[in-house]
Design a protein around this motif. Structure first.
Motif, PDB file in Angstrom:
ATOM      1  N   ALA A  75      39.590  47.016  36.585  1.00 55.76           N
ATOM      2  CA  ALA A  75      38.722  46.269  37.502  1.00 55.76           C
ATOM      3  C   ALA A  75      39.018  46.633  38.954  1.00 55.76           C
ATOM      4  O   ALA A  75      38.097  46.725  39.780  1.00 55.76           O
ATOM      5  CB  ALA A  75      38.901  44.774  37.272  1.00 55.76           C
ATOM      6  N   ILE A  76      40.286  46.834  39.263  1.00 57.12           N
ATOM      7  CA  ILE A  76      40.652  47.220  40.637  1.00 57.12           C
ATOM      8  C   ILE A  76      40.066  48.594  40.957  1.00 57.12           C
ATOM      9  O   ILE A  76      39.468  48.818  42.021  1.00 57.12           O
ATOM     10  CB  ILE A  76      42.186  47.223  40.805  1.00 57.12           C
ATOM     11  CG1 ILE A  76      42.750  45.804  40.684  1.00 57.12           C
ATOM     12  CG2 ILE A  76      42.578  47.842  42.152  1.00 57.12           C
ATOM     13  CD1 ILE A  76      44.264  45.745  40.643  1.00 57.12           C
ATOM     14  N   GLU A  77      40.233  49.523  40.029  1.00 58.60           N
ATOM     15  CA  GLU A  77      39.765  50.889  40.268  1.00 58.60           C
ATOM     16  C   GLU A  77      38.246  50.955  40.378  1.00 58.60           C
ATOM     17  O   GLU A  77      37.698  51.733  41.174  1.00 58.60           O
ATOM     18  CB  GLU A  77      40.250  51.795  39.134  1.00 58.60           C
ATOM     19  CG  GLU A  77      41.770  51.997  39.132  1.00 58.60           C
ATOM     20  CD  GLU A  77      42.260  52.737  37.896  1.00 58.60           C
ATOM     21  OE1 GLU A  77      41.445  52.871  36.936  1.00 58.60           O
ATOM     22  OE2 GLU A  77      43.428  53.175  37.874  1.00 58.60           O
ATOM     23  N   ARG A  78      37.539  50.150  39.596  1.00 62.09           N
ATOM     24  CA  ARG A  78      36.070  50.187  39.597  1.00 62.09           C
ATOM     25  C   ARG A  78      35.457  49.253  40.647  1.00 62.09           C
ATOM     26  O   ARG A  78      34.230  49.153  40.726  1.00 62.09           O
ATOM     27  CB  ARG A  78      35.548  49.777  38.217  1.00 62.09           C
ATOM     28  CG  ARG A  78      35.831  50.774  37.119  1.00 62.09           C
ATOM     29  CD  ARG A  78      35.263  50.242  35.801  1.00 62.09           C
ATOM     30  NE  ARG A  78      35.379  51.209  34.712  1.00 62.09           N
ATOM     31  CZ  ARG A  78      34.997  50.972  33.454  1.00 62.09           C
ATOM     32  NH1 ARG A  78      34.485  49.780  33.136  1.00 62.09           N
ATOM     33  NH2 ARG A  78      35.126  51.902  32.518  1.00 62.09           N
ATOM     34  N   LYS A  79      36.311  48.540  41.403  1.00 64.57           N
ATOM     35  CA  LYS A  79      35.818  47.590  42.396  1.00 64.57           C
ATOM     36  C   LYS A  79      34.972  46.489  41.747  1.00 64.57           C
ATOM     37  O   LYS A  79      34.008  45.988  42.345  1.00 64.57           O
ATOM     38  CB  LYS A  79      35.012  48.294  43.480  1.00 64.57           C
ATOM     39  CG  LYS A  79      35.798  49.316  44.286  1.00 64.57           C
ATOM     40  CD  LYS A  79      36.903  48.633  45.095  1.00 64.57           C
ATOM     41  CE  LYS A  79      37.652  49.649  45.974  1.00 64.57           C
ATOM     42  NZ  LYS A  79      38.767  49.026  46.721  1.00 64.57           N
ATOM     43  N   GLU A  80      35.331  46.116  40.541  1.00 66.49           N
ATOM     44  CA  GLU A  80      34.636  45.004  39.881  1.00 66.49           C
ATOM     45  C   GLU A  80      35.021  43.691  40.551  1.00 66.49           C
ATOM     46  O   GLU A  80      36.118  43.532  41.081  1.00 66.49           O
ATOM     47  CB  GLU A  80      35.029  44.930  38.401  1.00 66.49           C
ATOM     48  CG  GLU A  80      34.641  46.140  37.570  1.00 66.49           C
ATOM     49  CD  GLU A  80      35.099  46.009  36.127  1.00 66.49           C
ATOM     50  OE1 GLU A  80      34.969  44.902  35.572  1.00 66.49           O
ATOM     51  OE2 GLU A  80      35.616  46.996  35.569  1.00 66.49           O
ATOM     52  N   LYS A  81      34.100  42.748  40.493  1.00 69.12           N
ATOM     53  CA  LYS A  81      34.382  41.428  41.060  1.00 69.12           C
ATOM     54  C   LYS A  81      35.288  40.656  40.085  1.00 69.12           C
ATOM     55  O   LYS A  81      34.976  40.509  38.901  1.00 69.12           O
ATOM     56  CB  LYS A  81      33.062  40.661  41.258  1.00 69.12           C
ATOM     57  CG  LYS A  81      33.215  39.241  41.795  1.00 69.12           C
ATOM     58  CD  LYS A  81      33.642  39.236  43.260  1.00 69.12           C
ATOM     59  CE  LYS A  81      33.592  37.831  43.856  1.00 69.12           C
ATOM     60  NZ  LYS A  81      32.222  37.328  44.018  1.00 69.12           N
ATOM     61  N   LYS A 104      44.495  41.176  46.505  1.00 69.65           N
ATOM     62  CA  LYS A 104      43.995  41.560  47.827  1.00 69.65           C
ATOM     63  C   LYS A 104      44.798  42.731  48.392  1.00 69.65           C
ATOM     64  O   LYS A 104      44.246  43.645  49.022  1.00 69.65           O
ATOM     65  CB  LYS A 104      44.078  40.362  48.784  1.00 69.65           C
ATOM     66  CG  LYS A 104      42.842  39.480  48.804  1.00 69.65           C
ATOM     67  CD  LYS A 104      41.658  40.221  49.418  1.00 69.65           C
ATOM     68  CE  LYS A 104      40.433  39.363  49.573  1.00 69.65           C
ATOM     69  NZ  LYS A 104      39.269  40.113  50.081  1.00 69.65           N
ATOM     70  N   ARG A 106      45.953  45.044  46.784  1.00 64.54           N
ATOM     71  CA  ARG A 106      45.529  46.236  46.042  1.00 64.54           C
ATOM     72  C   ARG A 106      44.063  46.572  46.354  1.00 64.54           C
ATOM     73  O   ARG A 106      43.465  47.404  45.670  1.00 64.54           O
ATOM     74  CB  ARG A 106      45.683  46.013  44.540  1.00 64.54           C
ATOM     75  CG  ARG A 106      47.096  45.778  44.026  1.00 64.54           C
ATOM     76  CD  ARG A 106      47.962  47.013  44.201  1.00 64.54           C
ATOM     77  NE  ARG A 106      48.759  46.961  45.417  1.00 64.54           N
ATOM     78  CZ  ARG A 106      49.151  48.010  46.100  1.00 64.54           C
ATOM     79  NH1 ARG A 106      48.793  49.215  45.713  1.00 64.54           N
ATOM     80  NH2 ARG A 106      49.869  47.877  47.187  1.00 64.54           N
ATOM     81  N   ASN A 107      43.525  45.887  47.379  1.00 65.01           N
ATOM     82  CA  ASN A 107      42.126  46.113  47.797  1.00 65.01           C
ATOM     83  C   ASN A 107      41.122  45.766  46.695  1.00 65.01           C
ATOM     84  O   ASN A 107      40.037  46.365  46.606  1.00 65.01           O
ATOM     85  CB  ASN A 107      41.920  47.569  48.250  1.00 65.01           C
ATOM     86  CG  ASN A 107      42.757  47.896  49.475  1.00 65.01           C
ATOM     87  OD1 ASN A 107      42.793  47.123  50.423  1.00 65.01           O
ATOM     88  ND2 ASN A 107      43.441  49.042  49.433  1.00 65.01           N
ATOM     89  N   ALA A 108      41.476  44.789  45.881  1.00 62.32           N
ATOM     90  CA  ALA A 108      40.554  44.352  44.829  1.00 62.32           C
ATOM     91  C   ALA A 108      39.463  43.471  45.430  1.00 62.32           C
ATOM     92  O   ALA A 108      39.657  42.819  46.467  1.00 62.32           O
ATOM     93  CB  ALA A 108      41.315  43.595  43.745  1.00 62.32           C
ATOM     94  N   ASP A 109      38.332  43.429  44.748  1.00 59.64           N
ATOM     95  CA  ASP A 109      37.240  42.518  45.114  1.00 59.64           C
ATOM     96  C   ASP A 109      37.509  41.214  44.357  1.00 59.64           C
ATOM     97  O   ASP A 109      37.177  41.081  43.179  1.00 59.64           O
ATOM     98  CB  ASP A 109      35.889  43.127  44.708  1.00 59.64           C
ATOM     99  CG  ASP A 109      34.715  42.223  45.084  1.00 59.64           C
ATOM    100  OD1 ASP A 109      34.952  41.181  45.730  1.00 59.64           O
ATOM    101  OD2 ASP A 109      33.576  42.575  44.729  1.00 59.64           O
TER     102      ASP A 109
END
Length: 828
Positions: A75-81, A104, A106-109
């Motif tokens: 999810a982090i890599e794909r920028k999934e919510k 956050k 890890r720049n996750a959405d």
């Protein structure tokens, strides 16, 4: 306090203390504590005293951890919510904050959802899942909840959203059909430790992701919040939790989290050491206030903001709301106690189910804890709104609340929690049936001993143990909390030198004396006991020990957990409480007073001198001493204390009945119940002192089928003091005036012992529980008040409204009889 609490402790052999002290390289003082807690081997003690991060378990030992880590990294890599679904208590708030801050970084959405305590309630619900699905996430991660949300997880799954459940609460038979379910409590778990808090489970998840992503020790950046949530959730501070909190407290003291830093500054303006106590009793209530009194999201913002001004503003808001919460709590607590005390059926029930209209949902859980603490019974407190009752429950150690609710689930809409605490929703119409069913279940599980509050005491101490070095050494056992409480000590036979109250009369302050040594003692929330204590009383103190600093002066202070009367005072009070159980005082005065027909009474009894008595006590045969009066008991105790070294036996005082016979003891049986006596295993029976009625003594002798019956003929044993047993007119006036002045809505609920001492202290008269009961029975006969025994030693008094009409005490047959008996006792 002073009665009805069971003190649990064992004497520790000196050789065991020396062995553990030598092997583990610790002081004898610490060795005693470790032995009392079942820890004697060198390695266990070493690990306990030196908790370190290398003692943390591999997070991948948790079931489904790998699946959860892989899905989150994807999810982090794909920028999934990603949406974190949390809870509104400190554990849920810190769980949400830790995972949010990490993702956050890890720049996750990532976003989060905290349900409203009042409108939405605990956990995933039918109403909240729709809102979560509307947040356009492809991954939902629950923290500190979700383990019982079978239908709700299915609903989210049907919306093509993956769910990862992280939780630490009790599981039902079926787990949610989530992508991953991480819990040390799931039935198939092989994780070495099952008592992690919700934030502890999140910490393991973050640790596992850091391992998978090669982030080194980045997971330790969140150890301050993890320690905060772990302490606040009252999980056992042992094993991995001890490591988390020990190491986490150091990070709290020097936290980089802006919101936590502002909270610490506000709660600890004098920069005292940050302890688990400060977290649990000062910081946690403020965080909890966010969800109890308003929007819990503010507390998450506090721990996730990078704006110091916003953090400061939130802390001030939480302070204000915590004060409001305290006011509401006091109001609801008083209402709940009034409901319980007004309905005597509650005293016959093992689980207290209490409901009120419109009680604040955010406060009833705290009040349930207070009720459980006061009555030592499981308590479920409900707030009724229309046809729904939302409840919060707290329990005692011997009653699994989650299991009890499972037994009653046909009457419950929804519930969740664990052994000691739970939340639930019940149709209001079901409350009577629920109250009945959960008490039927409790009757099958609990006995009367389970309902007696217990204090586990580590070590018996004396004046030689109370020194600064020993007390400072106790810090090595910290952090203290559930599973690792601060050591409790018992100090026996202390004389009360001074009594006062502090803190608006809420707290008790004592000076306690052992020979020439004086000690300070503080009893928090014990201020109401000041009026039952007397200067000169001998007491035993159960306490923790601390250094109290005031005006830059350090003094040793006992922090009282309980007080009980010392041996002499306890004998007196117990004597009076048991006296009327074994004698019918309402028989005719003409039936006979002691010594009226001494020859006939003692025809099977051999008189013996004091020397012959001492020889008999020191023999290899066992002995039971039977007495009827208090003076006899005190005299015998004093006599045996003087010779106990020579005869190598100790005196054990029993009331009404004795059980197992130990030849190393001498038994004093006070006011026995004749029908319960079995002398078949007794070698010698010695009657001592005066007897109020010869018929009572005869009935006991008639139960003895042996030749070894003696009467101690000792002129030093005092006569019966009628003033100790029979109230006069002045006593009666004092009792009536006190009860009338202190009743609430014409009703007073108390114990005979406590009430007698309060009256004694207020009116400076000699009042005891035996005289008090006689007085109350007379008032009941005269219809001045209704007297009833409602369980244990508790009584209920309902004062009649007779206007100003005077009543003559001579109109009472009981009063006339007692005065006749008093005259005959004095004459004899």
């Amino acid at each position: 306090m002073l009665h009805n609490k069971l003190w649990l402790y064992k004497e520790i052999p000196q050789e065991d203390i020396d062995r553990v002290s030598s092997n583990a390289g610790i002081s004898r003082f610490l060795a005693k504590i470790f032995i009392s807690r079942g820890m004697e081997d060198k390695e266990s003690i070493k690990k306990f005293l030196n908790p370190s991060l290398d003692m943390l378990y591999d997070p991948f030992l948790l079931k489904d951890m790998q699946k959860a880590v892989d899905r989150i990294i994807l999810a982090i890599e794909r920028k999934e919510k990603i949406v974190i679904y949390g809870d509104y208590d400190v554990d849920g708030i810190t769980s949400t904050s830790v995972l949010y801050n990490f993702l956050k970084s890890r720049n996750a959405d990532v976003d989060y959802y905290i349900p409203d305590r009042i409108d939405e309630g605990y956990g995933l619900t039918a109403g909240t899942v729709e809102k979560v699905c509307a947040m356009n996430a492809s991954l939902v991660i629950t923290v500190d909840c979700g383990i019982t949300a079978i239908d709700e997880v299915n609903y989210i799954n049907n919306r093509k959203i993956d769910v990862i459940v992280t939780d630490h609460h009790e599981c039902k038979e079926i787990l949610p059909d989530a992508h991953a379910v991480i819990s040390p409590c799931r039935p198939d778990s092989q994780y070495p430790f099952s008592y992690l808090a919700g934030v502890g489970v999140v910490f393991k998840l973050v640790h596992a992701i850091c391992i998978a992503m090669g982030l080194g020790t980045e997971y330790l950046n969140y150890l301050d919040l993890v320690a905060l949530g772990t302490v606040a959730d009252v999980v056992p501070l042992v094993d991995e939790n001890r490591v988390i909190v020990s190491c986490g407290l150091d990070k709290v003291r020097n936290t980089a989290n802006i919101g936590l830093k502002k909270l610490v500054e506000n709660c600890n303006p004098n920069s005292k050491p940050i302890t688990s106590w400060m977290i649990g009793y000062v910081m946690a209530p403020r965080i909890n206030a966010a969800g109890r009194m308003g929007d819990a999201r503010r507390a998450v913002r506090l721990f996730t903001t990078e704006d110091e001004t916003e953090a400061s503003d939130i802390v001030l808001q939480l302070n204000d709301e915590n004060r409001l919460r305290q006011d509401m709590e006091a109001e609801i607590l008083n209402e709940a106690i009034s409901i319980i005390d007004a309905d005597e059926s509650y005293m016959k029930e093992k689980v207290l189910v209490v409901a009120g209209e419109g009680w604040h949902h955010g406060v009833i859980g705290i009040v349930a804890s207070r009720i459980t603490e006061k009555y030592h019974r499981p308590c479920l407190l409900f707030s009724k709104e229309g046809d729904i009752a939302k409840g919060s429950g707290r329990s005692i150690d011997s009653f699994d609340l989650f299991e009890a609710l499972t037994h009653c689930q046909d009457l419950i809409d929804r519930f969740g929690g664990h052994e000691q605490a739970a939340g639930l929703t019940v149709p209001a119409d079901n409350l009577p049936a629920f109250r009945k069913k959960i008490n039927e279940y409790a009757d099958s599980i609990l006995n009367d001993e389970d309902l007696m509050p217990q204090i586990e005491i580590d070590v018996r101490i004396d004046k030689d143990d109370l020194n600064r070095d020993n007390i400072i050494e106790l810090d090595a056992l910290a952090p203290f909390g559930a599973g690792n409480p601060a050591p409790v000590f018992v100090y026996r036979d202390l004389k009360i030198g001074n009594i006062r109250t502090v803190g608006d009369n809420r707290h008790l302050k004592l000076k306690l004396q052992d020979e020439e040594h004086l000690f300070d003692a503080i009893g928090f929330n014990m201020g109401d006991k000041a009026d039952v204590l007397r200067t000169g009383d001998m007491v035993d103190a159960a306490c923790t020990l601390e250094i109290n600093t005031w005006n830059s002066i350090d003094t040793i202070q006992m922090n009282l957990r309980d007080l009980r009367f010392g041996s002499e005072t306890a004998i007196k009070e117990q004597y009076y409480l048991n006296l009327d159980r074994c004698m019918e005082m309402r028989e005719s005065a003409e039936a006979g007073i002691f010594n009226e027909s001494c020859d006939s009474i003692l025809q099977r009894v051999k008189p013996i001198s004091r020397k012959e008595f001492i020889d008999l006590a020191g023999s290899q045969q066992n002995m039971v001493i039977i007495a009827n009066t208090l003076e006899t008991v005190l005299y015998i105790e004093s006599l045996l204390k003087k010779i106990s070294v020579d005869i190598k036996k100790v005196l054990e005082i029993c009331y009404t009945i004795f059980y197992n016979i130990d030849v190393s003891k001498i038994y004093a049986l006070i006011n026995p119940e004749p029908d319960t006596l079995d002398f078949s295993k007794i070698d010698n029976v010695v009657f001592c002192g005066r007897w109020v009625k010869d018929s009572y003594m005869k009935s006991i002798i008639g139960r003895i089928d042996k030749s070894g019956i003696y009467f101690l003929d000792d002129e030093l044993i005092d006569n019966i003091y009628s003033d100790e047993l029979i109230p006069d007119r002045r006593d009666m006036v004092a009792v009536y005036q006190y009860v009338k002045a202190n009743c609430r809505n014409n009703k007073l609920v108390d114990s005979l012992l406590m009430l007698s001492r309060r009256i004694s202290n207020s009116y400076k008269i000699n009042m005891n529980s035996f005289k008090l009961k006689r007085s109350l029975e007379i008032f009941d006969e005269l219809k001045l008040m209704e007297y009833r025994e409602i369980g244990g030693e508790r009584i209920s008094l309902l004062v009649a409204d007779n206007g100003k009409k005077k009543t003559n005490l001579e109109n009472s047959k009981s009063y006339r009889y007692l005065q006749q008996l008093k005259a005959k006792l004095k004459e004899a």
